[in-house]
Write a protein that holds these residues in place. Structure first.
Motif, PDB file in Angstrom:
ATOM      1  N   GLN A   1       0.836  -1.239   0.104  1.00 29.02           N
ATOM      2  CA  GLN A   1       0.138  -0.122  -0.017  1.00 29.02           C
ATOM      3  C   GLN A   1       0.746   1.246   0.037  1.00 29.02           C
ATOM      4  O   GLN A   1       0.780   2.300  -0.688  1.00 29.02           O
TER       5      GLN A   1
ATOM      6  N   THR B   1       1.957   2.598  -3.263  1.00 28.15           N
ATOM      7  CA  THR B   1       1.139   3.494  -4.030  1.00 28.15           C
ATOM      8  C   THR B   1       0.889   4.910  -3.814  1.00 28.15           C
ATOM      9  O   THR B   1       0.282   5.727  -4.522  1.00 28.15           O
TER      10      THR B   1
ATOM     11  N   LYS C   1      -2.821   1.490   9.865  1.00 25.25           N
ATOM     12  CA  LYS C   1      -3.343   1.898   8.228  1.00 25.25           C
ATOM     13  C   LYS C   1      -3.889   3.034   8.317  1.00 25.25           C
ATOM     14  O   LYS C   1      -3.805   3.973   7.370  1.00 25.25           O
TER      15      LYS C   1
ATOM     16  N   GLU D   1      -2.703   5.646   5.517  1.00 26.86           N
ATOM     17  CA  GLU D   1      -3.413   6.391   4.775  1.00 26.86           C
ATOM     18  C   GLU D   1      -3.577   8.039   4.809  1.00 26.86           C
ATOM     19  O   GLU D   1      -3.595   8.734   3.861  1.00 26.86           O
TER      20      GLU D   1
END
Lengths: 369, 389
Positions: free
Chosen positions: B24, B27, B339, B343
């Protein structure tokens, strides 16, 4: 002795695992005919790619399974054999032994009983013994060393079982014929079993020899882990690199074990291996043709004692009395494979095997002919 | 902060979880990785140059012994004597491995079998949990606490010993807590090991990175301890060679013979390329180690300042390359928090759950980025978390 009961206990526990035998030190020099693969000078493509990687500072962890371009290249080769290989369901372990270990331990942890042929590369027994895995054996044909179908079926009937198979055979180079492979595949499917298929000697096949990949047979893709090396002849033997390919249900757990035992395979080695795969196919064909010629002469010297084989890299010969240690050239003793009356001689481009077999044929004790 | 003793997590693996977080992060173009323990420094140029030269000259016919090239084992013997005061015969007492990771695996498999108990300071590097489970052994957690700087309490250790206890794990500096076991405590733990005839599994991989005067003592260097101690180290952290995969184990000859058998079953020899890297590292200039250390000292200050600003509680890192922070004030599980930070702040920190079930409100953050990047990362985390706290 250490003086510690705990240490002594640990040593006793490990010593009791019959499969874990220490290898004898490998002799140095061109006289050593016990190695698995003939050694060649380092391919310039391998060296250049490894050096370029170091200069790009490719010195950090890679993906557990290996760098993507290497996995893609290996997958493309395996697809050429009819295997449904993909770069996502493929690992590049640190050599053939690690590939065996990952494949066998993955299946053992998945609840498969392991069934090894009575004659098999000693590394397979070692890998199976690493976790006191539930392992059995099945019989092989005394001459061809092909798996005995009835014995394999009996092994499969004992519950959820994974067969370990080599084609070409690691002792003799004998290929499992298509009909036998199809019969084994049918038995595996019927029993709900699985297969670990060691294809490491495929690069050394006598030109024109058919060598079916069992994972390419109908219904076998989801129950076969194919392992091996694509790098013989490129001089990277001591770099330690291999492949493991199979369905995601097997490869994903194998990837987790790989993470636990090593995180990844050496990064400069992976880049060098990628370079080696760019080395010319024509050059390898020349190597194979040269070895085939030498092998034919060696087989003639063996005078009927050579076991059937279809790879150019080895000649296995029967040794009356099993006195392998007395043979010239330090061949691989067959007892490690499960055949004490056989010695495996490496075919090298410099042809030492011819002289070794000639000497062996003339010797009074342990003669090969 | 909770002072409840964290629970053991035998056999649990968080590998897939951590890799999903790494994927992740990839990205995000401006993502900052403070998760994986892979130094951001490149391998020093003189090491790479020496290996490049070897690649041009190496005899590919040269067999590689399973326990490693003799030249490398001799250098390792000298290194562990000079740095750790460990006596290791290069012929019998050393096995070269595929990095520290394989060393962990082999030491555990050599020391314990099914049903055996391994005493482990909790939290611990997750591979120990997996390796213990692979052996069929049982991880017995010896609790440590953030308010005690994650120090091992010998009384808690004694209380955890049972008739099935077979080994004790001593990781110093520790991963993930960065605690260093002081010499006096090492001696006390060794005494306990002797009293209960326990095998010591020592992990010295961060032994060159110590802060604020912390001292490292290898258990094997103490009188009478070599016979029961296996010690691992690797080139990965000290020379920034994580991707090479080369490490070693030292120990008594009888145990090391078993380690070698296990190595033959697991992977065979270690790559000659990696071993050439190890030879170049140990035989070449050593100034980069001090340069790395001085850099980590500066980074550690940045990291602690950032953690203070956010309001994390933590054990002061005494060694290594991590800080292990208590993020319970944010009321989220460690995975949810990791997370969330990933994010909102595009920063990867590893969830404490990966290091033990009881650490589900903690995060492990590395020092392995330049100071400016670390400051940016903590600033982003601060901004992302301020609405939660």
């Amino acid at each position: 002795m250490s003086g510690s009961a705990r240490v002594a206990e640990a040593i006793r526990r490990l010593t009791g695992r019959a499969g874990l035998q220490l290898d004898a030190p490998q002799p140095c020099g061109v006289e050593n005919l016990g190695a698995d693969h003939p050694r060649y000078a380092l391919a310039s493509e391998a060296r250049d790619e490894a050096i370029a990687a170091l200069e790009r500072n490719e010195t950090h962890y890679t993906d557990v399974g290996g760098i993507k371009p290497l996995r893609e290249k290996v997958a493309s080769v395996l697809k050429g054999w009819g295997l449904p290989a993909t770069e996502t369901d493929l690992l590049c372990p640190a050599g053939e032994q690690e590939a065996r270990f990952l494949a066998l331990q993955t299946l053992s942890r998945a609840g498969y009983k392991l069934a090894l042929p009575e004659v098999v590369h000693p590394g397979a027994r070692k890998a199976a013994a690493m976790r006191e895995a539930d392992a059995t054996t099945f019989a092989v044909d005394a001459n061809t060393l092909e798996p005995d179908l009835d014995s394999a079926k009996r092994a499969l009937a004992g519950g959820k079982t994974a067969l370990y198979l080599e084609s070409p055979n690691r002792l003799t180079g004998k290929v499992i014929a298509r009909a036998k492979a199809e019969a084994i595949a049918a038995a595996v499917k019927e029993a709900g079993g699985a297969v670990v298929w060691d294809a490491s000697l495929v690069p050394w096949l006598v030109p024109g020899t058919e060598c079916v990949a069992i994972g390419a047979l109908d219904g076998m893709a989801d129950r076969t882990v194919t392992i091996g090396t694509l790098w013989p002849g490129t001089g990277v033997d001591a770099w330690l690199i291999a492949y493991l390919s199979g369905p995601a249900d097997f490869v994903n757990p194998a990837r987790s074990i790989k993470q636990v035992i090593a995180i990844c395979t050496s990064s400069p080695v992976q880049w060098g291996a990628l370079g080696a795969l760019k080395s010319g196919e024509d050059a390898h064909k020349e190597r194979v043709a040269q070895l085939a010629d030498i092998r034919a002469k060696a087989v003639a010297k063996a005078g009927g004692r050579a076991l059937p084989g279809e790879t150019v890299n080895v000649v296995a010969v029967q040794v009356p009395g099993g006195n392998v240690a007395s043979l010239p050239g330090a061949p691989a003793p067959g007892d490690g494979f499960g055949r004490a009356d056989v010695a495996r001689f490496l075919v090298t481009p410099t042809g030492e095997i011819i002289e070794a077999l000639a000497v062996a044929a003339g010797s009074k004790s342990g003669g090969a002919a | 902060m909770s002072t409840t003793a964290p629970k053991a997590t035998p056999g649990r693996t968080g590998t897939a979880l951590l890799y999903s977080l790494i994927d992740q992060l990839k990205t995000y173009p401006d993502g900052i990785s403070l998760g994986r323990g892979d130094p951001d420094f490149d391998t020093p140029p003189h090491i790479r140059a020496a290996v490049e030269a070897a690649l041009r000259e190496e005899d590919p016919a040269k067999p590689v012994p399973t326990n490693g090239l003799s030249e490398l084992r001799q250098l390792i013997s000298k290194r562990v004597k000079a740095v750790n005061n460990i006596d290791a015969d290069p012929e019998t007492d050393i096995v070269v491995t595929n990095g520290g990771q394989e060393a962990v695996f082999l030491m555990i498999q050599a020391a314990v079998g099914p049903g055996d108990e391994v005493l482990v300071a909790d939290p611990n590097y997750n591979t120990y949990t997996d390796a213990i489970a692979f052996a069929g052994a049982v991880r017995v957690a010896v609790p440590t606490f953030v308010h005690e700087n994650y120090a091992i309490d010998p009384d808690r250790l004694r209380a955890a010993i049972t008739p099935r206890s077979r080994a004790i794990l001593m990781v110093s500096p520790n991963n993930p807590t960065a605690a260093v076991i002081p010499p006096a405590l090492v001696k006390e733990l060794c005494q306990i090991a002797e009293e209960h005839d326990l095998i010591i599994i020592a992990d010295d991989i961060y032994d060159r990175f110590l802060y604020d005067g912390a001292q490292h003592l290898s258990p094997s260097s103490l009188p009478g301890m070599k016979k029961r101690t296996m010690t691992l180290n690797a080139f990965s952290k000290t020379y920034s060679m994580c991707g090479w995969r080369c490490g070693w184990i030292t120990g008594p000859a009888d145990l090391m013979r078993q380690v070698r058998r296990l190595k033959e079953g697991t992977s065979g020899a270690t790559s000659i390329v990696a071993q050439r890297g190890g030879i170049a590292a140990l035989s070449g200039p050593q100034h980069t180690i001090q340069e790395f250390l001085e850099t980590y000292i500066r980074r550690r200050k940045v990291v602690m300042a950032g953690a203070d600003k956010i309001g994390f509680r933590y054990g002061v890192p005494q060694g290594g390359q991590f800080i292990f922070v208590d993020a319970s004030k944010f009321g989220m599980s460690s995975l949810d928090l990791a997370k969330y930070v990933l994010e909102r702040a595009r920063v990867l920190a590893y969830p404490g759950r990966s290091f033990g079930e009881g650490w589900d409100q903690y995060l492990r953050v590395t020092f392995l980025a330049p100071e400016e990047t670390l400051a940016t990362a903590f600033s982003r985390m601060h901004d992302a978390l301020k609405d939660l706290g």
